[in-house]
Design a protein around this motif. Structure first.
Motif, short mmCIF file in Angstrom:
data_model
loop_
_atom_site.label_atom_id
_atom_site.label_comp_id
_atom_site.label_asym_id
_atom_site.label_seq_id
_atom_site.Cartn_x
_atom_site.Cartn_y
_atom_site.Cartn_z
N SER A 43 0.84 -1.21 0.00
CA SER A 43 0.00 0.00 0.00
C SER A 43 0.87 1.25 0.00
O SER A 43 1.94 1.27 0.63
CB SER A 43 -0.91 0.01 1.22
OG SER A 43 -1.77 -1.12 1.22
N PRO A 44 0.42 2.30 -0.66
CA PRO A 44 1.23 3.52 -0.73
C PRO A 44 1.21 4.30 0.57
O PRO A 44 0.19 4.39 1.25
CB PRO A 44 0.56 4.31 -1.85
CG PRO A 44 -0.86 3.85 -1.83
CD PRO A 44 -0.81 2.40 -1.46
N GLU A 45 2.34 4.87 0.89
CA GLU A 45 2.47 5.77 2.03
C GLU A 45 2.22 7.19 1.53
O GLU A 45 2.99 7.71 0.73
CB GLU A 45 3.87 5.64 2.63
CG GLU A 45 4.16 6.62 3.74
CD GLU A 45 5.62 6.60 4.16
OE1 GLU A 45 6.33 7.59 3.88
OE2 GLU A 45 6.07 5.59 4.74
N VAL A 46 1.14 7.80 2.01
CA VAL A 46 0.87 9.18 1.61
C VAL A 46 1.94 10.09 2.19
O VAL A 46 2.47 10.97 1.53
CB VAL A 46 -0.54 9.61 2.06
CG1 VAL A 46 -0.81 11.06 1.64
CG2 VAL A 46 -1.60 8.68 1.46
N ASN A 47 2.22 9.90 3.47
CA ASN A 47 3.42 10.50 4.10
C ASN A 47 3.84 9.58 5.23
O ASN A 47 3.27 8.49 5.39
CB ASN A 47 3.16 11.94 4.56
CG ASN A 47 2.09 12.06 5.63
OD1 ASN A 47 1.75 11.09 6.32
ND2 ASN A 47 1.55 13.26 5.78
N ALA A 48 4.83 9.96 6.00
CA ALA A 48 5.39 9.07 7.01
C ALA A 48 4.36 8.58 8.02
O ALA A 48 4.50 7.50 8.60
CB ALA A 48 6.54 9.77 7.74
N TRP A 49 3.30 9.36 8.23
CA TRP A 49 2.33 9.04 9.27
C TRP A 49 1.13 8.26 8.76
O TRP A 49 0.41 7.64 9.56
CB TRP A 49 1.84 10.33 9.94
CG TRP A 49 2.96 11.11 10.54
CD1 TRP A 49 3.60 12.18 9.99
CD2 TRP A 49 3.62 10.84 11.78
NE1 TRP A 49 4.61 12.61 10.82
CE2 TRP A 49 4.64 11.81 11.93
CE3 TRP A 49 3.44 9.90 12.79
CZ2 TRP A 49 5.49 11.84 13.03
CZ3 TRP A 49 4.28 9.93 13.89
CH2 TRP A 49 5.28 10.90 14.00
N VAL A 50 0.89 8.29 7.46
CA VAL A 50 -0.36 7.74 6.94
C VAL A 50 -0.12 6.81 5.76
O VAL A 50 0.50 7.20 4.76
CB VAL A 50 -1.31 8.88 6.50
CG1 VAL A 50 -2.58 8.30 5.88
CG2 VAL A 50 -1.64 9.79 7.68
N LEU A 136 -4.20 14.22 -0.51
CA LEU A 136 -5.28 13.41 -1.07
C LEU A 136 -6.27 14.29 -1.84
O LEU A 136 -6.72 13.93 -2.95
CB LEU A 136 -6.00 12.67 0.06
CG LEU A 136 -5.19 11.54 0.71
CD1 LEU A 136 -5.77 11.20 2.09
CD2 LEU A 136 -5.18 10.29 -0.18
N ILE A 137 -6.60 15.44 -1.28
CA ILE A 137 -7.50 16.37 -1.97
C ILE A 137 -6.87 16.85 -3.28
O ILE A 137 -7.54 16.93 -4.32
CB ILE A 137 -7.84 17.56 -1.06
CG1 ILE A 137 -8.73 17.10 0.10
CG2 ILE A 137 -8.52 18.68 -1.85
CD1 ILE A 137 -9.02 18.19 1.12
N GLN A 138 -5.58 17.15 -3.23
CA GLN A 138 -4.90 17.62 -4.44
C GLN A 138 -4.90 16.55 -5.52
O GLN A 138 -5.09 16.85 -6.71
CB GLN A 138 -3.47 18.02 -4.09
CG GLN A 138 -2.70 18.65 -5.26
CD GLN A 138 -3.32 19.97 -5.70
OE1 GLN A 138 -3.41 20.91 -4.91
NE2 GLN A 138 -3.74 20.05 -6.97
N LYS A 178 2.58 10.56 -4.70
CA LYS A 178 3.57 11.13 -5.61
C LYS A 178 3.62 12.66 -5.54
O LYS A 178 4.45 13.29 -6.18
CB LYS A 178 3.25 10.71 -7.04
CG LYS A 178 3.25 9.20 -7.25
CD LYS A 178 2.84 8.84 -8.67
CE LYS A 178 2.76 7.34 -8.86
NZ LYS A 178 2.33 6.96 -10.24
N ILE A 179 2.72 13.25 -4.75
CA ILE A 179 2.65 14.70 -4.66
C ILE A 179 3.62 15.24 -3.62
O ILE A 179 3.81 14.64 -2.55
CB ILE A 179 1.21 15.14 -4.31
CG1 ILE A 179 0.27 14.80 -5.47
CG2 ILE A 179 1.13 16.62 -3.98
CD1 ILE A 179 -1.19 15.05 -5.17
N GLU A 180 4.25 16.35 -3.92
CA GLU A 180 5.17 16.99 -2.98
C GLU A 180 4.39 17.42 -1.75
O GLU A 180 3.37 18.11 -1.84
CB GLU A 180 5.81 18.20 -3.64
CG GLU A 180 6.88 18.87 -2.80
CD GLU A 180 8.17 18.08 -2.74
OE1 GLU A 180 8.95 18.30 -1.81
OE2 GLU A 180 8.39 17.23 -3.64
#
Length: 503
Positions: A43-50, A136-138, A178-180
């Motif tokens: 599963s993809p990591e949106v950022n380190a926490w999620v 996620l919204i972006q 993949k978003i900054e």
């Protein structure tokens, strides 16, 4: 987040010590192409926490330790609040300190104690949740080719109000990863909270009640052996000799090893076999300079310290001694507080696997980074070759902020390369070698006026100095003095304070 541009083994040990805390969490960190970091299940990591799975399950990373105080659920609530996710689909996992170091300590401090788990990390974990929501919204806005400002998120669903289109977090997580990450992250006003600070069901209760929860003593690895240990009964003492041949033929016994300067361990097929053989093992101790120390001698040190002329005064308000000396009547009392063990329900334990190329430990710890430092020190391997997998704690109270038992497990495993070794302290060993709350003595004087009204009061307090914490006024968590048979008292270093008090 804390940023550490360079980290070597020695510097990390110093840093982790100055800072103070699922099992195997796999991360695939690519070095080229889209920078999508994946969890063990892909599963993809949106950022380190999620981490968000395709079925909309939200995995929240928790760096602090859960030992019954609710930190795991509390931190998850803070992240979930800012993430605006569906709480019914939230689960958690522990990142490892090794992974954190490899990523420049992206998860910050792992230490848990003194009510600091939430108090010292609430802001940056909330920012982690808020940043993930924005990403996620972006991602959804990019897919719809609309402005992110026109979109909103709630309950793991993103909505474009103008067109009525909706999507779920699980469907855009890959693109969001993949978003900054945004640099300017705005947090919610607490008055708008719907998850954080609310009386929700704890995330760990069901697993505890059904027996699914994994504690350190529950760890099982293929080919694992068990170890019992005995340390010198007097603090500062050492192993003089032991006769391993006397127990070599006992049932299940595989090896007898010395652990550091002061311990001996027996490794066997089962822990009870190891403990039984250890009790039969002839050991000669060099008890060192504290051999004759006793509860009586410690009490005398405390008594002498209360009246010592060089007492340190922490707060002086008026001349209490003169006032008391002139009193027609005075009341004097001495209050003593004994050493008290943290007495965790689960004794200290750790499971270690060592090879010349890698060392891993599974254990319950209040400070994952300190445990990681103990692994580095005991194994002699670099940081990228070691890691600590945290389990839930069977009690902590500050005791598991120290990592002596972790280092011991690695020292034993190092003498049996490739074999998983589970070290469990016996209850007796756990009680005898704990890090105790300090033993104190307080002397209180009160001068009474003619109408028997209390006037000024003077108090003096003293405690023996622990050689492991030479500064008696320094940090106390997990570092209290050892038991009376193991403490080193230095009357000249006794601590005193005089304060004013009114009732």
């Amino acid at each position: 987040m804390n940023f550490v541009p360079k980290m070597n083994r020695r510097n990390f040990i110093i840093t982790a010590t100055a800072a103070g805390g699922g099992l195997a969490l796999g991360l695939d960190i690519p070095f080229g192409g889209p920078q999508v970091i994946r969890a063990a299940d892909g599963s993809p990591e949106v950022n380190a926490w999620v981490v968000i799975r395709p079925d909309d399950t939200v995995v929240i990373r928790i760096a602090r330790s859960e030992m019954g105080q609710g930190t795991l659920t509390g931190l998850a609530q803070l992240v979930a609040e800012e993430l605006d996710c569906d709480w019914s689909k939230v689960t958690t996992e522990y990142p490892t300190p090794g992974q954190s170091v490899a990523r420049k300590r992206v998860w910050g401090d792992f230490s848990t104690g003194g009510s600091r788990g939430i108090r010292m990390s609430h802001e940056y974990v909330r920012k982690g949740g808020a940043a993930a929501r924005m990403m996620l919204i972006q991602a959804a806005a990019d897919e719809w080719k609309v402005s992110a400002a026109e979109c909103s998120a709630a309950n793991s669903t993103i909505t474009h109000k103008a067109s009525g289109r909706t999507t779920t977090y699980g469907k855009v997580a890959e693109a969001a990863a993949k978003i900054e990450p945004p640099k300017d992250v705005k947090l919610k006003d607490p008055k708008d909270w719907k998850i954080a600070g609310k009386p929700l069901k704890r995330l760990d209760t069901a697993d505890k009640t059904t027996g699914k929860m994994m504690y350190g003593m529950d760890v099982k690895l293929p080919g694992m052996l068990n170890a019992a240990i005995k340390d010198c009964p007097v603090f500062g003492g050492k192993v003089k000799s032991f006769d391993a041949a006397k127990v070599a033929g006992m049932p299940g016994v595989k090896k007898v090893v010395q652990v550091g300067d002061s311990g001996v361990a027996v490794v066997a097929e089962t822990w009870w076999q190891a403990k039984t053989a250890l009790e039969a093992l002839p050991i000669v101790w060099d008890e060192g300079p504290n051999a004759k120390l006793s509860s009586a001698s410690i009490a005398e040190t405390l008594k002498a310290g209360l009246d010592a002329p060089d007492a340190f005064v922490g707060n002086a308000n008026g001349d209490a001694k003169v006032a008391i000396a002139k009193a027609a009547k005075k009341v004097e009392a001495v209050y003593a507080y004994p050493y008290q063990n943290h007495a965790c329900m689960e004794p200290m334990n750790a499971t270690a696997v060592y090879t010349p190329d890698k060392c891993e430990v599974w254990t319950g710890t209040q400070n994952g980074e300190a445990a990681f430092g103990a692994v580095l020190e005991a194994s002699g391997l670099p940081a990228d070759k070691c890691d600590v997998h945290k389990t839930i704690l069977g009690g902590g109270f500050g005791r598991r902020g120290r990592s002596d038992y972790v280092g011991q497990a690695v020292q034993i495993a190092k003498q049996m390369p490739g074999t998983p070794i589970k070290l469990i302290w016996s209850r007796e060993e756990d009680m005898a070698h704990g890090s105790y709350h300090p033993r104190d003595a307080v002397q209180a004087h009160r001068r009474l006026r003619r109408r028997q009204q209390p006037d000024r009061a003077a108090h003096a307090a003293v405690r023996p100095v622990d050689p492991r914490r030479p500064d008696p006024d320094g940090p106390r968590q997990g570092q209290g003095p050892p038991s009376p048979s193991r403490v080193s008292c230095r009357p000249a270093r006794s601590t005193h304070s005089a304060i004013r008090s009114r009732t």
